[in-house]
Write a protein that holds these residues in place. Structure first.
Motif, PDB file in Angstrom:
ATOM      1  N   GLU A  29       1.114  -1.207  -0.295  1.00  0.00           N
ATOM      2  CA  GLU A  29      -0.030  -0.144  -0.243  1.00  0.00           C
ATOM      3  C   GLU A  29       1.028   1.191   0.295  1.00  0.00           C
ATOM      4  O   GLU A  29       0.781   2.586  -0.110  1.00  0.00           O
ATOM      5  CB  GLU A  29      -0.913  -0.488   0.840  1.00  0.00           C
ATOM      6  CG  GLU A  29      -1.980  -1.430   1.488  1.00  0.00           C
ATOM      7  CD  GLU A  29      -3.035  -1.018   2.030  1.00  0.00           C
ATOM      8  OE1 GLU A  29      -2.605  -1.010   3.516  1.00  0.00           O
ATOM      9  OE2 GLU A  29      -4.206  -0.998   1.912  1.00  0.00           O
ATOM     10  N   LYS A  32      -0.801   4.263  -2.054  1.00  0.00           N
ATOM     11  CA  LYS A  32      -1.879   4.526  -1.673  1.00  0.00           C
ATOM     12  C   LYS A  32      -2.074   5.575  -0.776  1.00  0.00           C
ATOM     13  O   LYS A  32      -2.461   5.895  -0.062  1.00  0.00           O
ATOM     14  CB  LYS A  32      -2.631   2.763  -1.543  1.00  0.00           C
ATOM     15  CG  LYS A  32      -4.449   3.617  -0.607  1.00  0.00           C
ATOM     16  CD  LYS A  32      -5.037   2.161  -0.310  1.00  0.00           C
ATOM     17  CE  LYS A  32      -6.469   2.201   1.087  1.00  0.00           C
ATOM     18  NZ  LYS A  32      -6.592   1.388   0.823  1.00  0.00           N
ATOM     19  N   CYS A  33      -0.612   4.997   0.144  1.00  0.00           N
ATOM     20  CA  CYS A  33      -0.565   5.874   1.071  1.00  0.00           C
ATOM     21  C   CYS A  33       0.412   7.280   0.389  1.00  0.00           C
ATOM     22  O   CYS A  33       0.357   8.608   1.485  1.00  0.00           O
ATOM     23  CB  CYS A  33       0.309   5.184   2.661  1.00  0.00           C
ATOM     24  SG  CYS A  33       0.377   4.109   2.836  1.00  0.00           S
ATOM     25  N   TRP A  36      -2.862   9.058  -0.289  1.00  0.00           N
ATOM     26  CA  TRP A  36      -3.464  10.261   0.858  1.00  0.00           C
ATOM     27  C   TRP A  36      -3.200  11.202   1.366  1.00  0.00           C
ATOM     28  O   TRP A  36      -3.354  12.104   1.369  1.00  0.00           O
ATOM     29  CB  TRP A  36      -3.729   9.134   1.643  1.00  0.00           C
ATOM     30  CG  TRP A  36      -4.521   9.470   3.063  1.00  0.00           C
ATOM     31  CD1 TRP A  36      -6.136   8.981   2.668  1.00  0.00           C
ATOM     32  CD2 TRP A  36      -4.181  10.636   4.295  1.00  0.00           C
ATOM     33  NE1 TRP A  36      -6.173  10.095   3.880  1.00  0.00           N
ATOM     34  CE2 TRP A  36      -5.227  10.455   4.535  1.00  0.00           C
ATOM     35  CE3 TRP A  36      -3.307  10.792   4.588  1.00  0.00           C
ATOM     36  CZ2 TRP A  36      -6.085  11.057   5.963  1.00  0.00           C
ATOM     37  CZ3 TRP A  36      -3.318  11.364   5.139  1.00  0.00           C
ATOM     38  CH2 TRP A  36      -3.888  11.407   6.873  1.00  0.00           C
ATOM     39  N   GLU A  39      -2.524  14.882  -1.058  1.00  0.00           N
ATOM     40  CA  GLU A  39      -4.091  14.429  -1.230  1.00  0.00           C
ATOM     41  C   GLU A  39      -4.373  15.409   0.030  1.00  0.00           C
ATOM     42  O   GLU A  39      -5.224  16.844   0.116  1.00  0.00           O
ATOM     43  CB  GLU A  39      -5.523  13.777  -0.863  1.00  0.00           C
ATOM     44  CG  GLU A  39      -5.884  12.981  -2.759  1.00  0.00           C
ATOM     45  CD  GLU A  39      -6.424  11.862  -2.897  1.00  0.00           C
ATOM     46  OE1 GLU A  39      -7.278  11.311  -1.282  1.00  0.00           O
ATOM     47  OE2 GLU A  39      -6.407  11.556  -4.182  1.00  0.00           O
ATOM     48  N   GLU A  40      -3.723  14.742   1.227  1.00  0.00           N
ATOM     49  CA  GLU A  40      -4.095  15.543   2.814  1.00  0.00           C
ATOM     50  C   GLU A  40      -3.383  17.542   2.433  1.00  0.00           C
ATOM     51  O   GLU A  40      -3.978  17.899   3.710  1.00  0.00           O
ATOM     52  CB  GLU A  40      -3.974  15.203   4.090  1.00  0.00           C
ATOM     53  CG  GLU A  40      -4.460  14.977   4.747  1.00  0.00           C
ATOM     54  CD  GLU A  40      -6.283  15.135   5.345  1.00  0.00           C
ATOM     55  OE1 GLU A  40      -5.969  15.016   6.565  1.00  0.00           O
ATOM     56  OE2 GLU A  40      -6.585  14.259   4.493  1.00  0.00           O
ATOM     57  N   LYS A  43      -5.616  19.487   0.712  1.00  0.00           N
ATOM     58  CA  LYS A  43      -7.354  19.579   1.584  1.00  0.00           C
ATOM     59  C   LYS A  43      -6.342  20.862   3.042  1.00  0.00           C
ATOM     60  O   LYS A  43      -7.513  21.611   2.962  1.00  0.00           O
ATOM     61  CB  LYS A  43      -7.036  18.755   2.678  1.00  0.00           C
ATOM     62  CG  LYS A  43      -8.348  17.533   1.363  1.00  0.00           C
ATOM     63  CD  LYS A  43      -8.451  16.368   2.452  1.00  0.00           C
ATOM     64  CE  LYS A  43      -8.810  15.552   1.382  1.00  0.00           C
ATOM     65  NZ  LYS A  43      -9.724  14.225   2.399  1.00  0.00           N
ATOM     66  N   PHE A  82      -1.402   1.502   5.649  1.00  0.00           N
ATOM     67  CA  PHE A  82      -2.780   2.402   5.460  1.00  0.00           C
ATOM     68  C   PHE A  82      -3.390   3.247   6.759  1.00  0.00           C
ATOM     69  O   PHE A  82      -3.170   4.299   6.955  1.00  0.00           O
ATOM     70  CB  PHE A  82      -3.448   2.197   4.695  1.00  0.00           C
ATOM     71  CG  PHE A  82      -4.410   3.325   3.722  1.00  0.00           C
ATOM     72  CD1 PHE A  82      -3.983   4.271   2.895  1.00  0.00           C
ATOM     73  CD2 PHE A  82      -5.554   3.387   3.899  1.00  0.00           C
ATOM     74  CE1 PHE A  82      -4.358   4.895   2.787  1.00  0.00           C
ATOM     75  CE2 PHE A  82      -6.625   4.432   3.570  1.00  0.00           C
ATOM     76  CZ  PHE A  82      -5.743   5.451   3.110  1.00  0.00           C
ATOM     77  N   GLU A  83      -4.124   2.459   7.224  1.00  0.00           N
ATOM     78  CA  GLU A  83      -4.542   2.789   8.509  1.00  0.00           C
ATOM     79  C   GLU A  83      -3.497   3.373   9.484  1.00  0.00           C
ATOM     80  O   GLU A  83      -4.233   3.873  10.608  1.00  0.00           O
ATOM     81  CB  GLU A  83      -5.498   1.653   9.260  1.00  0.00           C
ATOM     82  CG  GLU A  83      -4.631   0.647   9.385  1.00  0.00           C
ATOM     83  CD  GLU A  83      -4.599  -0.889   8.625  1.00  0.00           C
ATOM     84  OE1 GLU A  83      -4.329  -2.376   8.928  1.00  0.00           O
ATOM     85  OE2 GLU A  83      -4.819  -0.122   7.540  1.00  0.00           O
ATOM     86  N   PRO A  86      -2.523   8.661   8.675  1.00  0.00           N
ATOM     87  CA  PRO A  86      -3.257   9.955   9.204  1.00  0.00           C
ATOM     88  C   PRO A  86      -2.613   9.988  10.703  1.00  0.00           C
ATOM     89  O   PRO A  86      -2.768  11.440  10.829  1.00  0.00           O
ATOM     90  CB  PRO A  86      -4.849   9.071   9.016  1.00  0.00           C
ATOM     91  CG  PRO A  86      -5.067   8.072   8.209  1.00  0.00           C
ATOM     92  CD  PRO A  86      -3.968   7.655   7.942  1.00  0.00           C
TER      93      PRO A  86
END
Length: 99
Positions: A29, A32-33, A36, A39-40, A43, A82-83, A86
């Protein structure tokens, strides 16, 4: 020659694919990381202050997850799922004193 302004901080995410039996961050992943995190950063209006870079091997291949480095703090994590991202990102922002 053009001098570039560097960001205040960088995040390196391994997305390496190895043609071997070793762990591969791409399969764990890594991409995927990285997506994210990018994107963060956008944002939170941190573009220009924080740069997320996909990279090849960071030297700590683990089958459980990818490797991520947070600079300028020299914080490197392996086996990142991935989890986990954040919470790691929030800690990084706190240390960097960014919103």
């Amino acid at each position: 020659m053009k001098k570039q302004n560097l960001p205040l901080a960088r995040i390196f995410v391994c997305i390496n694919e190895k043609p071997s039996e070793k762990a591969q961050c791409q399969k764990a992943e890594g991409e995927k990381c990285a997506v994210w995190l990018k994107e963060e950063v956008e944002k939170r209006n941190l573009k220009g202050k924080v740069r997320v870079t996909r990279t090849k091997c960071l030297g700590y291949c683990e089958p459980e997850g990818t490797s991520i480095v947070f600079e300028p703090f020299h914080d490197q994590f392996s086996s990142v799922r991935f989890e986990d991202v954040p919470a790691l990102f929030e800690e990084f922002l706190r240390k960097a004193r960014l919103p």
